[in-house]
Design a protein around this motif. Structure first.
Motif, short mmCIF file in Angstrom:
data_model
loop_
_atom_site.label_atom_id
_atom_site.label_comp_id
_atom_site.label_asym_id
_atom_site.label_seq_id
_atom_site.Cartn_x
_atom_site.Cartn_y
_atom_site.Cartn_z
N THR A 105 -42.47 -30.29 -0.02
CA THR A 105 -43.67 -30.93 -1.25
C THR A 105 -43.64 -30.15 -2.19
O THR A 105 -43.37 -30.93 -3.48
CB THR A 105 -44.98 -30.06 -0.48
N VAL A 106 -43.05 -29.74 -2.59
CA VAL A 106 -42.67 -28.51 -3.91
C VAL A 106 -41.42 -29.18 -4.66
O VAL A 106 -41.84 -29.54 -6.22
CB VAL A 106 -42.52 -27.29 -3.67
N GLY A 107 -40.33 -29.68 -4.12
CA GLY A 107 -39.07 -30.39 -4.60
C GLY A 107 -40.16 -31.81 -5.24
O GLY A 107 -39.54 -31.98 -5.75
N TYR A 108 -40.86 -32.53 -4.45
CA TYR A 108 -41.14 -33.56 -4.66
C TYR A 108 -42.43 -34.41 -5.68
O TYR A 108 -42.28 -34.50 -6.62
CB TYR A 108 -42.03 -34.06 -3.73
N ALA A 109 -43.50 -32.16 -6.21
CA ALA A 109 -43.49 -32.89 -7.32
C ALA A 109 -42.72 -31.93 -8.59
O ALA A 109 -43.53 -32.68 -9.61
CB ALA A 109 -44.49 -31.37 -6.60
N ASN A 110 -42.52 -31.20 -8.72
CA ASN A 110 -41.16 -31.05 -9.31
C ASN A 110 -40.84 -32.49 -9.63
O ASN A 110 -40.57 -32.77 -11.14
CB ASN A 110 -39.87 -29.84 -8.81
N ASN A 111 -39.86 -32.81 -9.46
CA ASN A 111 -39.34 -34.64 -9.24
C ASN A 111 -39.80 -35.26 -10.27
O ASN A 111 -39.74 -35.66 -11.17
CB ASN A 111 -38.82 -35.07 -8.52
#
Length: 86
Positions: free
Chosen positions: A14-20
């Motif tokens: 979830t955090v990875g998607y948000a960062n991307n």
């Protein structure tokens, strides 16, 4: 144990998607994912994670020219970190 590992994996995703999304300029998608991560960190009472989310959400709000909300969230993030240092 598998449930915990899956939750951590979901949270990192979830955090990875948000960062991307943030770095691609997809601010609404970034915000949605950071807010989802925030809920998980709140449930886990993960202070470091909450601070990170407040900061990241503030970054999104700043990019959206919602400066007063961004400042509020930056201050909240700082306050949480100060609690960790006590």
């Amino acid at each position: 144990l598998n449930t915990i590992k899956n939750n951590i994996k979901d949270l990192k995703t979830t955090v990875g998607y948000a960062n991307n999304a943030f770095f691609e300029g997809k601010l609404d998608a970034a915000l949605e994912n950071y807010l989802a991560a925030q809920l998980i960190f709140e449930k886990k009472k993960d202070i470091k994670g909450l601070s990170m989310c407040y900061n990241n959400i503030a970054n999104v709000r700043k990019q959206q020219n919602q400066n007063s909300i961004a400042i509020e969230l930056y201050n909240k993030s700082i306050s949480v970190v100060e609690q960790l240092l006590k």
